[in-house]
Design a protein around this motif. Structure first.
Motif, mmCIF file in Angstrom:
data_model
loop_
_atom_site.group_PDB
_atom_site.id
_atom_site.type_symbol
_atom_site.label_atom_id
_atom_site.label_comp_id
_atom_site.label_asym_id
_atom_site.label_seq_id
_atom_site.Cartn_x
_atom_site.Cartn_y
_atom_site.Cartn_z
ATOM 1 N N SER A 24 0.845 -1.184 0.000
ATOM 2 C CA SER A 24 0.000 0.000 0.000
ATOM 3 C C SER A 24 0.884 1.239 0.000
ATOM 4 N N GLU A 25 0.312 2.357 -0.392
ATOM 5 C CA GLU A 25 1.091 3.588 -0.520
ATOM 6 C C GLU A 25 1.754 3.990 0.798
ATOM 7 N N ASN A 26 0.987 3.995 1.884
ATOM 8 C CA ASN A 26 1.543 4.482 3.149
ATOM 9 C C ASN A 26 2.603 3.541 3.703
ATOM 10 N N THR A 27 2.559 2.272 3.300
ATOM 11 C CA THR A 27 3.552 1.297 3.761
ATOM 12 C C THR A 27 4.832 1.402 2.941
ATOM 13 N N PHE A 28 4.690 1.639 1.661
ATOM 14 C CA PHE A 28 5.815 1.557 0.731
ATOM 15 C C PHE A 28 6.606 2.850 0.625
ATOM 16 N N SER A 29 5.895 3.964 0.589
ATOM 17 C CA SER A 29 6.543 5.247 0.310
ATOM 18 C C SER A 29 7.585 5.604 1.366
ATOM 19 N N SER A 53 15.485 4.707 -2.487
ATOM 20 C CA SER A 53 16.016 5.176 -3.770
ATOM 21 C C SER A 53 16.607 4.065 -4.621
ATOM 22 N N SER A 54 16.710 2.857 -4.047
ATOM 23 C CA SER A 54 17.351 1.705 -4.704
ATOM 24 C C SER A 54 18.866 1.841 -4.811
ATOM 25 N N ILE A 69 17.615 -8.090 -5.177
ATOM 26 C CA ILE A 69 16.433 -7.355 -4.733
ATOM 27 C C ILE A 69 16.297 -6.081 -5.563
ATOM 28 N N SER A 70 15.066 -5.738 -5.899
ATOM 29 C CA SER A 70 14.809 -4.516 -6.665
ATOM 30 C C SER A 70 13.425 -4.010 -6.280
ATOM 31 N N ARG A 71 13.110 -2.797 -6.716
ATOM 32 C CA ARG A 71 11.809 -2.229 -6.396
ATOM 33 C C ARG A 71 11.344 -1.328 -7.510
ATOM 34 N N ASP A 72 10.050 -1.198 -7.620
ATOM 35 C CA ASP A 72 9.409 -0.283 -8.569
ATOM 36 C C ASP A 72 8.550 0.645 -7.727
ATOM 37 N N ASN A 73 9.003 1.870 -7.558
ATOM 38 C CA ASN A 73 8.297 2.791 -6.664
ATOM 39 C C ASN A 73 6.995 3.307 -7.265
ATOM 40 N N LYS A 75 4.916 1.306 -9.079
ATOM 41 C CA LYS A 75 3.990 0.201 -8.857
ATOM 42 C C LYS A 75 3.930 -0.229 -7.402
ATOM 43 N N LYS A 76 4.761 0.376 -6.549
ATOM 44 C CA LYS A 76 4.784 0.058 -5.113
ATOM 45 C C LYS A 76 4.998 -1.435 -4.904
ATOM 46 N N THR A 77 5.991 -1.935 -5.571
ATOM 47 C CA THR A 77 6.282 -3.364 -5.518
ATOM 48 C C THR A 77 7.775 -3.583 -5.331
ATOM 49 N N VAL A 78 8.107 -4.567 -4.522
ATOM 50 C CA VAL A 78 9.502 -4.972 -4.354
ATOM 51 C C VAL A 78 9.626 -6.414 -4.853
ATOM 52 N N PHE A 79 10.786 -6.715 -5.435
ATOM 53 C CA PHE A 79 11.012 -8.017 -6.055
ATOM 54 C C PHE A 79 12.235 -8.694 -5.438
ATOM 55 N N LEU A 80 12.229 -10.006 -5.509
ATOM 56 C CA LEU A 80 13.413 -10.780 -5.148
ATOM 57 C C LEU A 80 13.623 -11.831 -6.236
ATOM 58 N N GLN A 81 14.619 -11.593 -7.072
ATOM 59 C CA GLN A 81 14.981 -12.551 -8.103
ATOM 60 C C GLN A 81 15.941 -13.564 -7.493
ATOM 61 N N MET A 82 15.566 -14.821 -7.538
ATOM 62 C CA MET A 82 16.368 -15.867 -6.912
ATOM 63 C C MET A 82 16.855 -16.834 -7.983
ATOM 64 N N ASN A 83 18.152 -16.879 -8.175
ATOM 65 C CA ASN A 83 18.767 -17.765 -9.161
ATOM 66 C C ASN A 83 19.628 -18.805 -8.463
ATOM 67 N N SER A 84 19.979 -19.830 -9.190
ATOM 68 C CA SER A 84 20.836 -20.903 -8.659
ATOM 69 C C SER A 84 20.347 -21.384 -7.306
ATOM 70 N N LEU A 85 19.075 -21.651 -7.232
ATOM 71 C CA LEU A 85 18.466 -22.023 -5.956
ATOM 72 C C LEU A 85 19.006 -23.353 -5.447
ATOM 73 N N LYS A 86 19.108 -23.431 -4.126
ATOM 74 C CA LYS A 86 19.615 -24.623 -3.453
ATOM 75 C C LYS A 86 18.540 -25.167 -2.513
ATOM 76 N N PRO A 87 18.607 -26.431 -2.177
ATOM 77 C CA PRO A 87 17.615 -26.976 -1.221
ATOM 78 C C PRO A 87 17.585 -26.204 0.098
ATOM 79 N N GLU A 88 18.709 -25.675 0.514
ATOM 80 C CA GLU A 88 18.756 -24.919 1.771
ATOM 81 C C GLU A 88 18.078 -23.560 1.679
ATOM 82 N N ASP A 89 17.642 -23.176 0.484
ATOM 83 C CA ASP A 89 16.857 -21.949 0.327
ATOM 84 C C ASP A 89 15.375 -22.194 0.613
ATOM 85 N N THR A 90 15.003 -23.441 0.830
ATOM 86 C CA THR A 90 13.609 -23.764 1.119
ATOM 87 C C THR A 90 13.164 -23.088 2.413
#
Length: 122
Positions: A24-29, A53-54, A69-73, A75-90
């Motif tokens: 939400s706006e008040n949470t993200f801004s 500001s990223s 980690i990245s964000r789109d201010n 769209k008020k959205t934050v992302f986590l791109q996870m590559n080379s995942l391992k079982p311990e990331d579960t």
């Protein structure tokens, strides 16, 4: 709902997933946004955080070089791109928002999403 995480799922080791967290706006801004995770029987741990500001990002050693980690201010959205995942990331992955800059402590995050399950099979 102030934070809504999505994008989890089941993936084989070496695969990728992209988590999203809509806020939400008040949470993200103006907030530092973070990702945390909690595996069964373990304490919640910090994964990554990003400044408003990223310009500033920070990662746990266990995910450095694999997660982004990245964000789109707009769209008020934050992302986590996870590559080379391992079982311990579960774990269940949570997004969170903080008014404290550059913090990795869960106690500094006032707002939390409901979590999304990530399961990495070997």
């Amino acid at each position: 709902v102030q934070l809504q995480a999505s994008g989890g799922g089941l993936v084989q080791a070496g695969g990728s997933l992209r988590l999203s967290c809509a806020a939400s706006e008040n949470t993200f801004s103006g907030s530092t946004m973070g990702w945390f995770r909690q595996a069964p029987g373990k304490e919640r741990e910090f994964v990554a955080r990003i400044s408003w500001s990223s310009v500033s990002t920070y990662y746990a050693d266990s995910v450095k070089g694999r997660f982004t980690i990245s964000r789109d201010n707009v769209k008020k959205t934050v992302f986590l791109q996870m590559n080379s995942l391992k079982p311990e990331d579960t774990a269940v992955y949570y997004c969170a928002a903080s008014r404290e800059p550059r913090t990795v402590f869960g106690s500094d995050y006032a707002y939390w999403g409901q979590g999304t399950q990530v399961t990495v099979s070997s």
